[in-house]
Design a protein around this motif. Structure first.
Motif, PDB file in Angstrom:
ATOM      1  N   SER A 159       6.863  70.026 -51.467  1.00 22.13           N
ATOM      2  CA  SER A 159       6.997  68.666 -50.970  1.00 22.13           C
ATOM      3  C   SER A 159       5.673  67.914 -51.032  1.00 22.13           C
ATOM      4  CB  SER A 159       7.528  68.676 -49.530  1.00 22.13           C
ATOM      5  OG  SER A 159       8.852  69.143 -49.490  1.00 22.13           O
ATOM      6  N   THR A 160       4.585  68.573 -50.662  1.00 23.06           N
ATOM      7  CA  THR A 160       3.274  67.930 -50.722  1.00 23.06           C
ATOM      8  C   THR A 160       2.880  67.643 -52.163  1.00 23.06           C
ATOM      9  OG1 THR A 160       2.594  69.042 -48.697  1.00 23.06           O
ATOM     10  CG2 THR A 160       0.845  68.166 -50.102  1.00 23.06           C
ATOM     11  N   TYR A 161       3.113  68.605 -53.043  1.00 25.43           N
ATOM     12  CA  TYR A 161       2.857  68.395 -54.470  1.00 25.43           C
ATOM     13  C   TYR A 161       3.674  67.213 -54.993  1.00 25.43           C
ATOM     14  CZ  TYR A 161       4.081  68.889 -59.375  1.00 25.43           C
ATOM     15  OH  TYR A 161       4.377  68.621 -60.690  1.00 25.43           O
ATOM     16  N   SER A 162       4.948  67.145 -54.606  1.00 25.96           N
ATOM     17  CA  SER A 162       5.835  66.073 -55.068  1.00 25.96           C
ATOM     18  C   SER A 162       5.308  64.709 -54.648  1.00 25.96           C
ATOM     19  CB  SER A 162       7.243  66.300 -54.508  1.00 25.96           C
ATOM     20  OG  SER A 162       8.136  65.307 -54.959  1.00 25.96           O
ATOM     21  N   LYS A 163       4.876  64.597 -53.406  1.00 28.18           N
ATOM     22  CA  LYS A 163       4.337  63.326 -52.917  1.00 28.18           C
ATOM     23  C   LYS A 163       3.101  62.916 -53.703  1.00 28.18           C
ATOM     24  CE  LYS A 163       3.893  59.773 -50.196  1.00 28.18           C
ATOM     25  NZ  LYS A 163       4.850  58.637 -50.265  1.00 28.18           N
ATOM     26  N   SER A 164       2.219  63.864 -53.944  1.00 21.64           N
ATOM     27  CA  SER A 164       1.008  63.559 -54.697  1.00 21.64           C
ATOM     28  C   SER A 164       1.341  63.130 -56.119  1.00 21.64           C
ATOM     29  CB  SER A 164       0.076  64.774 -54.714  1.00 21.64           C
ATOM     30  OG  SER A 164      -1.146  64.457 -55.362  1.00 21.64           O
ATOM     31  N   LEU A 165       2.274  63.847 -56.756  1.00 21.50           N
ATOM     32  CA  LEU A 165       2.672  63.487 -58.116  1.00 21.50           C
ATOM     33  C   LEU A 165       3.243  62.078 -58.158  1.00 21.50           C
ATOM     34  CD1 LEU A 165       3.104  64.444 -61.081  1.00 21.50           C
ATOM     35  CD2 LEU A 165       5.406  65.146 -60.373  1.00 21.50           C
ATOM     36  N   SER A 166       4.045  61.725 -57.162  1.00 23.88           N
ATOM     37  CA  SER A 166       4.656  60.394 -57.156  1.00 23.88           C
ATOM     38  C   SER A 166       3.602  59.296 -57.098  1.00 23.88           C
ATOM     39  CB  SER A 166       5.614  60.256 -55.963  1.00 23.88           C
ATOM     40  OG  SER A 166       4.924  60.117 -54.739  1.00 23.88           O
ATOM     41  N   LYS A 167       2.550  59.522 -56.338  1.00 27.03           N
ATOM     42  CA  LYS A 167       1.489  58.515 -56.235  1.00 27.03           C
ATOM     43  C   LYS A 167       0.747  58.340 -57.550  1.00 27.03           C
ATOM     44  CE  LYS A 167      -0.927  58.547 -52.367  1.00 27.03           C
ATOM     45  NZ  LYS A 167      -1.731  59.069 -51.233  1.00 27.03           N
ATOM     46  N   ARG A 175       9.522  57.828 -61.620  1.00 31.18           N
ATOM     47  CA  ARG A 175       9.827  57.987 -60.199  1.00 31.18           C
ATOM     48  C   ARG A 175       9.905  59.472 -59.830  1.00 31.18           C
ATOM     49  NH1 ARG A 175      14.427  56.662 -58.216  1.00 31.18           N
ATOM     50  NH2 ARG A 175      15.738  56.418 -60.073  1.00 31.18           N
ATOM     51  N   VAL A 176       9.460  59.796 -58.641  1.00 30.77           N
ATOM     52  CA  VAL A 176       9.500  61.172 -58.136  1.00 30.77           C
ATOM     53  C   VAL A 176      10.099  61.146 -56.740  1.00 30.77           C
ATOM     54  CG1 VAL A 176       8.178  63.259 -57.625  1.00 30.77           C
ATOM     55  CG2 VAL A 176       7.412  61.716 -59.451  1.00 30.77           C
ATOM     56  N   VAL A 177      11.182  61.900 -56.543  1.00 30.83           N
ATOM     57  CA  VAL A 177      11.917  61.876 -55.284  1.00 30.83           C
ATOM     58  C   VAL A 177      12.177  63.306 -54.827  1.00 30.83           C
ATOM     59  CG1 VAL A 177      13.982  61.025 -54.113  1.00 30.83           C
ATOM     60  CG2 VAL A 177      13.055  59.757 -56.055  1.00 30.83           C
ATOM     61  N   ARG A 178      12.160  63.497 -53.516  1.00 29.57           N
ATOM     62  CA  ARG A 178      12.514  64.801 -52.945  1.00 29.57           C
ATOM     63  C   ARG A 178      13.888  64.731 -52.291  1.00 29.57           C
ATOM     64  NH1 ARG A 178       8.215  64.494 -48.924  1.00 29.57           N
ATOM     65  NH2 ARG A 178       7.848  62.488 -49.935  1.00 29.57           N
ATOM     66  N   VAL A 179      14.660  65.785 -52.461  1.00 34.10           N
ATOM     67  CA  VAL A 179      15.933  65.953 -51.755  1.00 34.10           C
ATOM     68  C   VAL A 179      15.846  67.259 -50.979  1.00 34.10           C
ATOM     69  CG1 VAL A 179      18.401  66.395 -52.009  1.00 34.10           C
ATOM     70  CG2 VAL A 179      17.305  64.606 -53.385  1.00 34.10           C
ATOM     71  N   SER A 180      16.060  67.181 -49.681  1.00 36.35           N
ATOM     72  CA  SER A 180      15.903  68.361 -48.827  1.00 36.35           C
ATOM     73  C   SER A 180      17.209  68.683 -48.117  1.00 36.35           C
ATOM     74  CB  SER A 180      14.793  68.130 -47.797  1.00 36.35           C
ATOM     75  OG  SER A 180      13.537  68.084 -48.429  1.00 36.35           O
ATOM     76  N   ALA A 243      14.028  51.430 -57.143  1.00 33.65           N
ATOM     77  CA  ALA A 243      12.821  51.139 -56.355  1.00 33.65           C
ATOM     78  C   ALA A 243      12.456  52.289 -55.423  1.00 33.65           C
ATOM     79  CB  ALA A 243      13.014  49.861 -55.533  1.00 33.65           C
ATOM     80  N   ILE A 244      13.129  53.426 -55.577  1.00 34.69           N
ATOM     81  CA  ILE A 244      12.896  54.562 -54.688  1.00 34.69           C
ATOM     82  C   ILE A 244      12.008  55.589 -55.373  1.00 34.69           C
ATOM     83  CG2 ILE A 244      13.984  56.484 -53.475  1.00 34.69           C
ATOM     84  CD1 ILE A 244      16.453  54.720 -53.137  1.00 34.69           C
ATOM     85  N   THR A 245      10.866  55.854 -54.792  1.00 37.84           N
ATOM     86  CA  THR A 245       9.972  56.896 -55.301  1.00 37.84           C
ATOM     87  C   THR A 245       9.053  57.358 -54.183  1.00 37.84           C
ATOM     88  OG1 THR A 245       8.486  57.512 -57.124  1.00 37.84           O
ATOM     89  CG2 THR A 245       8.118  55.359 -56.099  1.00 37.84           C
ATOM     90  N   GLY A 246       8.609  58.601 -54.289  1.00 40.10           N
ATOM     91  CA  GLY A 246       7.639  59.129 -53.336  1.00 40.10           C
ATOM     92  C   GLY A 246       8.191  59.444 -51.968  1.00 40.10           C
ATOM     93  N   THR A 247       9.502  59.461 -51.831  1.00 39.02           N
ATOM     94  CA  THR A 247      10.087  59.678 -50.520  1.00 39.02           C
ATOM     95  C   THR A 247      11.022  60.875 -50.531  1.00 39.02           C
ATOM     96  OG1 THR A 247      11.156  58.530 -48.659  1.00 39.02           O
ATOM     97  CG2 THR A 247      12.102  58.184 -50.865  1.00 39.02           C
ATOM     98  N   GLU A 248      11.554  61.205 -49.359  1.00 36.31           N
ATOM     99  CA  GLU A 248      12.395  62.390 -49.208  1.00 36.31           C
ATOM    100  C   GLU A 248      13.723  62.004 -48.570  1.00 36.31           C
ATOM    101  OE1 GLU A 248      12.301  66.736 -46.897  1.00 36.31           O
ATOM    102  OE2 GLU A 248      10.530  65.467 -46.959  1.00 36.31           O
ATOM    103  N   TYR A 249      14.792  62.553 -49.123  1.00 39.59           N
ATOM    104  CA  TYR A 249      16.123  62.356 -48.565  1.00 39.59           C
ATOM    105  C   TYR A 249      16.644  63.675 -48.031  1.00 39.59           C
ATOM    106  CZ  TYR A 249      16.287  57.622 -50.269  1.00 39.59           C
ATOM    107  OH  TYR A 249      16.020  56.294 -50.454  1.00 39.59           O
TER     108      TYR A 249
END
Length: 259
Positions: A159-167, A175-180, A243-249
């Motif tokens: 999750s931390t890697y994903s957030k950094s990649l999205s930025k 776009r980079v999105v997390r699904v949890s 418009a969704i990126t860098g966030t988690e669902y």
């Protein structure tokens, strides 16, 4: 009325798309008309051969071979869905986890995404568009000390890697999105429920309650289905979520008790 989601012609790579929520996601994307391939160690007989790549994604060479196959078969990728994950570590708390167990959890739940992204995201940047979905887990917030410490830590790292990649890559069109997910009622979950029910001398509903109680309860009263997880992933990869990126669902029926 036009279809709400349009994924026709999208070139999609889904890891771990042969079982559970991965298989449901693979099938949904195909139903939407996407060109989908998936990778795992072995191919189920029901899966078309031309949609499958045999590879061990816990290794660097396995990830390289999958990336090369995706370029050859699809001509590149528009969407990557990292579904691969799981845990095989023993129960018993932190003291039961050897270095081998820690490496196994990281090799399965973190490094395949890191390696495949390193191979394929630069191509997305060059083409000016793409979507990457990292499937994490509520365990990153809600670890079960008895049995999921290493798995939860690996998912937290993902999750931390994903957030950094999205930025880094969102300004370049990717776009980079997390699904949890929380507990998903997959085939493996059904077998676990049946086993717990038998051990406790109860029925399937009683077995489900045992699992839900171990998670602190699920306000919705049931686990998510693989198809519900697939629906969420399809949405966040579609142009409707542009418009969704860098966030988690989170899709957990309300299991995580905090904001």
């Amino acid at each position: 009325m036009t279809d709400f989601l349009k994924l026709t012609g999208k070139r999609v790579l889904i890891t771990g798309g042969t079982k559970g929520a991965g298989a449901a996601t693979f099938q949904l994307f195909r139903d939407f008309g996407a060109n989908v391939i998936t990778a795992a160690r072995s191919r189920p007989e029901t899966l078309p051969e031309d949609a499958f790549i045999a590879a061990d994604l816990t290794t660097d060479q396995g990830c390289i071979s999958v990336a090369e196959a995706a370029r050859q078969r699809l001509g590149g990728v528009d969407i990557i869905v990292h579904m691969l994950g799981g845990s095989s570590s023993p129960a018993g708390g932190f003291g039961a986890l050897s270095d081998m167990h820690w490496h196994q959890e990281l090799d399965l739940n973190l490094f395949p995404a890191v390696r495949l992204d390193r191979q394929l995201v630069p191509d997305m940047i060059k083409q000016g568009h793409g979507v990457v979905v990292h499937v994490s887990s509520i365990q990153r917030q809600l670890p079960l000390p008895e049995s999921t410490t290493a798995y939860a830590a690996a998912k937290a790292a993902l999750s931390t890697y994903s957030k950094s990649l999205s930025k880094e890559v969102s300004p370049k069109g990717v776009r980079v999105v997390r699904v949890s997910p929380g507990w998903i009622e997959t085939e493996a979950a059904v077998r676990l429920t049946e086993r717990l029910a038998a051990q406790a001398g109860t029925d399937y509903a009683g077995g489900k309650k045992i699992i839900m109680d171990s998670l602190g309860g699920i306000p919705l009263g049931r686990p998510a289905s693989p198809e519900e997880v697939a629906n969420l992933i399809a949405f966040v990869t579609s142009d409707r979520a542009g418009a969704i990126t860098g966030t988690e669902y989170v899709i957990d029926g309300g299991t995580v008790p905090t904001v």
